[in-house]
Design an enzyme around this catalytic site. Structure first.
Site: not given
Ligand code: GLU
Length: 464
Positions: A235-237, A239
């Site tokens: 996920s975006k977490r 990066g």
């Protein structure tokens, strides 16, 4: 003919996982002389957005994942109605008028009895169809177990008891994903479906639909999810960015495609694949069975490899959006030479553009650490001497430039680094930069001398 498809729902940006699915489908079709279809699954009117569709198309185009045909589910309602009518005519689907309250009560009771919640077929054989009452459409689930072979997961088995008469059309008249997906795959003649293994249960339901339509399902390859380094779903977490954000970050599409193909597929220990090789080698047998972990450093490494090996001409076309304003005044030949000296030193196009800015613009500051180390009063005189020698040197001839440096080293009995570093700082503002002679030759005499004079000015005078 082999036909694959990528079927994104435009309810968000195109992400790494989606692009990888597209890449697998594209190269499998091309490896088999087949076709790759793009299908925009935009039946969810609330959540689908044109801007996402646009970004999906742009992302795929940027990666040269070209589709042979494109269709939009929102424009295919007539086809879905036709398939639905066929099911009605054959008694394979029915209207269900059960109220929310009834369904909730049913669920509660089933759970109390330790059963999995499922529809009980209450409306399967209604004698009379109530008028003016909202309804959904359900299929009559065939009471046959579902088996299929998956390229990644092997033999899959689902008991029909795991499912119920599931809904294919909502009460607002819109069709459900499993239904439109199967109708379109049949209509388009899709032979292979490659998608994430979060769809395995959907596949079982879809095979039930193929049975109702008396059609053979396609072949399946359900690829494991992409995970972040902490082994949770990417996920975006972690990066991970949307595809177009990678573009903005200076990643080359070739590198991204190469990175993604290796994220879940392998061919021995080969890491670098050009398109021709992918078309030659890509297959479903070599898809990995375990989940792939996204590694941003490896992507950067691959990107650096692609930047290093790309013909400067081509690289320049990717670079144009990243170059400093000042570079716009220079012609292509000049910039090409500049790129050639820098391309082995950059991980991204952003770095490359930043690194070669000095070719178009005099440095406005000199790097602090380098200046302290190399711009010492002891080099003032040698630098003045060098400047004089360079004034009479031929800047189109490397030997002539070398001679100027050698004469200086000899005269003052100093090593090359003592004069090369101040020159490097003067030309670029930095102490790490391409070879001295190539920079001087590209910048040319007038520009080089001006910059060297300027750096000499900041070197402190020797104390008398
Ligand atoms: N629209 C579905 C999704 O984006 C398609 C899945 C499939 O490939 O069938 O997950």
């Amino acid at each position: 003919m082999t036909k694959t498809r990528f079927a994104p729902s435009p309810t968000g940006h195109l992400h790494i996982g989606g692009l990888r699915t597209a890449v697998f489908n594209y190269f499998f079709a091309k490896a088999n002389n087949g076709q790759f279809i793009l299908r925009i699954e935009d039946t969810d009117k609330e959540r689908s957005k044109d801007e996402y569709t646009k970004a999906i198309l742009e992302g795929l185009k940027w990666c040269s994942i070209e589709w042979d045909d494109i269709c939009y589910q929102s424009k295919r309602n007539d086809i879905y109605e036709k398939y639905l009518n066929k099911l009605f005519e054959e008694g394979k689907a029915y209207k269900c008028y059960c109220s929310k309250e009834r369904l909730e009560k049913l669920k509660e009771e089933q759970m109390k009895n330790g059963e999995n919640p499922h529809y009980d077929g209450h409306c399967r054989n209604l004698k009379e169809q109530p008028e003016d009452k909202p309804y959904v459409v359900r299929i009559k689930l065939p009471e046959e177990d579902i088996d299929f072979k998956d390229y990644v997961h092997g033999d899959m088995h689902f008991s029909y008891k795991e499912f119920d008469d599931f809904i294919i059309k909502r009460s607002d008249g819109s069709f459900m994903y499993n239904f439109t997906n199967v109708v379109d795959d049949i209509e388009c003649g899709i032979t292979h479906v490659i998608r994430g293994d979060d769809h395995l249960t959907n596949t079982a339901k879809q095979i039930a639909l193929y049975r109702l339509f008396d059609k053979n399902p396609p072949e399946y390859a359900h690829v494991p999810m992409i995970l972040g380094e902490d082994k949770t779903r990417l996920s975006k977490r972690h990066g991970a960015k949307s595809v177009l954000e990678y573009k903005d970050a200076g990643i080359l599409p070739e590198a991204l495609v190469n990175y993604l193909i290796r994220l879940g597929w392998s061919y021995g220990d080969k890491e670098l694949f050009n398109r021709e090789e992918l078309i030659k080698y890509f297959n479903l047998e070599n898809l990995n069975k375990s989940a792939a972990v996204f590694n941003p450093d490896k992507l950067l490494w691959l990107n650096a490899e692609y930047i290093k090996n790309m013909p400067p001409d081509e690289l320049l076309s990717y670079l144009s959006g990243f170059l400093d304003e000042s570079c716009k005044e220079y012609d292509k030949e000049y910039l090409k030479k500049a790129v050639e000296t820098m391309q082995a030193r950059a991980n991204t196009l952003v770095e490359l553009a930043e690194g070669m800015k000095f070719y178009c613009k005099k440095p406005d500051v000199y790097e602090g650490k380098g200046s302290k180390k190399y711009l010492k009063q002891s080099v003032k005189e040698p630098m003045l001497f060098l400047l004089e020698k360079l004034e009479s040197a031929d800047f189109s001839n490397e030997e002539s430039l070398k001679e100027a440096f050698e004469l200086t080293m000899k005269e003052f009995d100093i090593k090359m680094v003592k004069i090369a570093q101040p020159v490097r700082i003067g030309l670029t503002g930095r102490s790490a930069a391409p070879g001295i002679y190539e920079m001087l030759m590209i910048l040319g005499k007038k520009e080089s001398l001006e910059r060297i004079e300027k750096v000499i000015d900041v070197i402190p005078n020797p104390s008398s």
